[in-house]
Scaffold this motif. Structure first.
Motif, PDB file in Angstrom:
ATOM      1  N   UNK A   1       0.799  -1.232   0.000  1.00  0.00           N
ATOM      2  CA  UNK A   1       0.000   0.000   0.000  1.00  0.00           C
ATOM      3  C   UNK A   1       0.828   1.278   0.000  1.00  0.00           C
ATOM      4  N   UNK A   2       2.033   1.228  -0.590  1.00  0.00           N
ATOM      5  CA  UNK A   2       2.757   2.459  -0.887  1.00  0.00           C
ATOM      6  C   UNK A   2       3.458   2.295  -2.234  1.00  0.00           C
ATOM      7  N   UNK A   3       3.868   3.412  -2.808  1.00  0.00           N
ATOM      8  CA  UNK A   3       4.458   3.399  -4.136  1.00  0.00           C
ATOM      9  C   UNK A   3       5.957   3.136  -4.070  1.00  0.00           C
ATOM     10  N   UNK A   4       6.396   2.131  -4.817  1.00  0.00           N
ATOM     11  CA  UNK A   4       7.807   1.837  -4.976  1.00  0.00           C
ATOM     12  C   UNK A   4       8.279   2.402  -6.322  1.00  0.00           C
ATOM     13  N   UNK A   5       9.594   2.407  -6.524  1.00  0.00           N
ATOM     14  CA  UNK A   5      10.159   2.991  -7.735  1.00  0.00           C
ATOM     15  C   UNK A   5      11.040   1.962  -8.437  1.00  0.00           C
ATOM     16  N   UNK A   6      10.754   1.725  -9.722  1.00  0.00           N
ATOM     17  CA  UNK A   6      11.602   0.893 -10.556  1.00  0.00           C
ATOM     18  C   UNK A   6      12.502   1.788 -11.393  1.00  0.00           C
ATOM     19  N   UNK A   7      13.764   1.423 -11.499  1.00  0.00           N
ATOM     20  CA  UNK A   7      14.742   2.202 -12.248  1.00  0.00           C
ATOM     21  C   UNK A   7      15.318   1.337 -13.351  1.00  0.00           C
ATOM     22  N   UNK A   8      15.277   1.830 -14.605  1.00  0.00           N
ATOM     23  CA  UNK A   8      15.969   1.153 -15.695  1.00  0.00           C
ATOM     24  C   UNK A   8      17.277   1.885 -15.954  1.00  0.00           C
ATOM     25  N   UNK A   9      18.356   1.115 -15.985  1.00  0.00           N
ATOM     26  CA  UNK A   9      19.704   1.660 -16.165  1.00  0.00           C
ATOM     27  C   UNK A   9      20.324   1.052 -17.417  1.00  0.00           C
ATOM     28  N   UNK A  10      20.590   1.879 -18.406  1.00  0.00           N
ATOM     29  CA  UNK A  10      21.159   1.372 -19.655  1.00  0.00           C
ATOM     30  C   UNK A  10      22.598   0.917 -19.420  1.00  0.00           C
ATOM     31  N   UNK A  11      22.867  -0.365 -19.683  1.00  0.00           N
ATOM     32  CA  UNK A  11      24.201  -0.902 -19.492  1.00  0.00           C
ATOM     33  C   UNK A  11      24.571  -1.135 -18.052  1.00  0.00           C
ATOM     34  N   UNK A  12      23.571  -1.338 -17.205  1.00  0.00           N
ATOM     35  CA  UNK A  12      23.808  -1.533 -15.773  1.00  0.00           C
ATOM     36  C   UNK A  12      22.608  -2.292 -15.224  1.00  0.00           C
ATOM     37  N   UNK A  13      22.791  -2.956 -14.093  1.00  0.00           N
ATOM     38  CA  UNK A  13      21.690  -3.704 -13.512  1.00  0.00           C
ATOM     39  C   UNK A  13      20.536  -2.766 -13.145  1.00  0.00           C
ATOM     40  N   UNK A  14      19.294  -3.213 -13.353  1.00  0.00           N
ATOM     41  CA  UNK A  14      18.113  -2.419 -13.034  1.00  0.00           C
ATOM     42  C   UNK A  14      17.746  -2.582 -11.563  1.00  0.00           C
ATOM     43  N   UNK A  15      16.994  -1.591 -11.033  1.00  0.00           N
ATOM     44  CA  UNK A  15      16.761  -1.542  -9.596  1.00  0.00           C
ATOM     45  C   UNK A  15      15.271  -1.430  -9.255  1.00  0.00           C
TER      46      UNK A  15
END
Length: 389
Positions: A172-186
């Motif tokens: 019940x809270x907002x998380x954040x996905x990060x896409x990283x070009x040429x690096x592991x995503x988070x």
């Protein structure tokens, strides 16, 4: 009186000339009518006043929402890309015109992405900004559209290209996905108060992920990930095992895609999610979902080979089915109207070439029709009012 031979010849030539001219002008008339019948007036209105400011910045992203609580839609803009620039917030005057703006924070950043969301669960929209090789930042809203820096999220110096919001752990809270070009995503998990100290990873260090959609694509109750990879890499669906492990992958498309944006929607109204891809130097494609999750059936709704950088899905003509808007680099942006079994009708938004890194479908003037907003690098950021009534 007898007509001499010369006069007879001249009159005959004049009559022939008149007949030829009649045929000539008739053919011109037919050609012009045919040309006019092939021209389609754009359904979207813009002008040099329908822009977000007058600066030609390296804008990479934007997001929309009511940040000051006055009931209309405002816009936050991320500028810079690889070069530091000032991010901005534009305030709607209530009629779809953005007559007031302010800087977001005091520092310039290499910003690639921005998203609006209530991270601290206090009822107003905060702002997350993803930066290229610089700390990603959270700005807290006081409820009136005034923002102060709250903290950072994710790795400090990753090559961030996009951030996406989702309650991926379903607490019940907002998380954040990060896409990283040429690096592991988070995946940055929210503690409920807008702090993101816990970080998980998906993908590998060699991935060139530009975009991701977070959605329960297999209808098992948890959130899965649909990745758009560029640099001639395979696109994948990462299935969630319910415990935020994404070990099972499903490939879709060819093995050497150059995909820069992805959206997930039920395009053909069969109750399965479809995947819409914007590709670089290749046709833009829909991969149709089914019970088996194999995505082998596809449709090139845009058969051009443009540099497609962005897309969004929405019902622009209010006929009950989803349409697609595509933002391109070095070629005009277009809307593709869904005609069902008849295919797609392409309509140029504006006959100009921009470098559109992000494009959004949103009703900014409250008339119940979706408008279009562009983030253009090295040009003005235009928005277009939907006239299709």
């Amino acid at each position: 009186m007898k007509m001499n031979l010369f006069n007879f010849f001249m009159i005959n030539m004049l009559n022939r000339t008149k007949q030829i001219l009649k045929i000539f002008f008739f053919l011109i008339f037919i050609f012009e009518c045919a040309s006019q019948s092939n021209k389609t007036e754009s359904s979207f209105q813009s002008s040099n006043r329908l822009v977000l400011g007058d600066l030609k910045l390296k804008t990479a992203s934007l997001d929309l929402g009511d940040v000051d609580g006055d009931g209309d839609i405002d816009i936050v803009v991320a500028n810079g890309r690889h070069w530091p620039a000032q991010n901005q917030v534009f305030f709607n005057n209530g009629s779809g015109i953005f007559t007031v703006s302010k800087n977001l924070g005091t520092l310039s950043s290499t910003s690639y992405s921005t998203e609006l969301g209530d991270f601290d669960n206090d009822g107003d929209l905060d702002i997350a900004v993803g930066n290229d090789r610089a700390p990603n930042k959270i700005f807290e809203n006081d409820g009136l559209g005034n923002f102060k820096f709250k903290g950072i999220f994710g790795s400090l110096n990753s090559p961030t290209r996009n951030i996406v919001l989702s309650d991926i752990d379903q607490d019940n809270d907002l998380d954040i996905l990060i896409t990283n070009r040429g690096h592991v995503n988070e995946i940055c998990l929210n503690d409920g108060n807008g702090y993101f100290d816990q970080v998980l990873f998906f993908g590998s260090k060699s991935d060139s992920t530009i975009d991701v959609e977070a959605i329960d694509i297999d209808f098992d109750g948890d959130i899965d990930l649909v990745l758009a990879n560029r640099d001639s890499q395979q696109n994948f669906i990462y299935l969630n095992d319910g415990k935020l492990n994404f070990n099972k992958k499903i490939a879709f498309g060819s093995e050497n895609e150059n995909t820069r944006a992805v959206e997930v929607a039920d395009i053909n109204n069969d109750n399965f999610y479809d995947i819409v891809c914007a590709n670089i130097n290749a046709p833009n494609t829909i991969f149709y979902g089914n019970k088996s999750l194999n995505y082998n059936t596809s449709d090139q709704f845009d058969k051009g080979n443009d540099l497609s950088y962005s897309l969004d899905v929405g019902d622009f003509d209010n006929d009950g089915d989803p349409d697609i808007v595509v933002g391109n680099s070095k070629s005009p942006n277009s809307v593709f109207f869904n005609l069902g079994k008849k295919g797609w009708k392409k309509e140029l938004i504006k006959k100009e070439n921009f470098n559109t890194y992000d494009i959004k479908a949103f009703d900014i003037n409250g008339d119940s029709f979706l408008d279009i907003i562009e983030s253009n690098s090295d040009d003005l950021n235009y928005y277009y009012i939907n006239k299709k009534r």
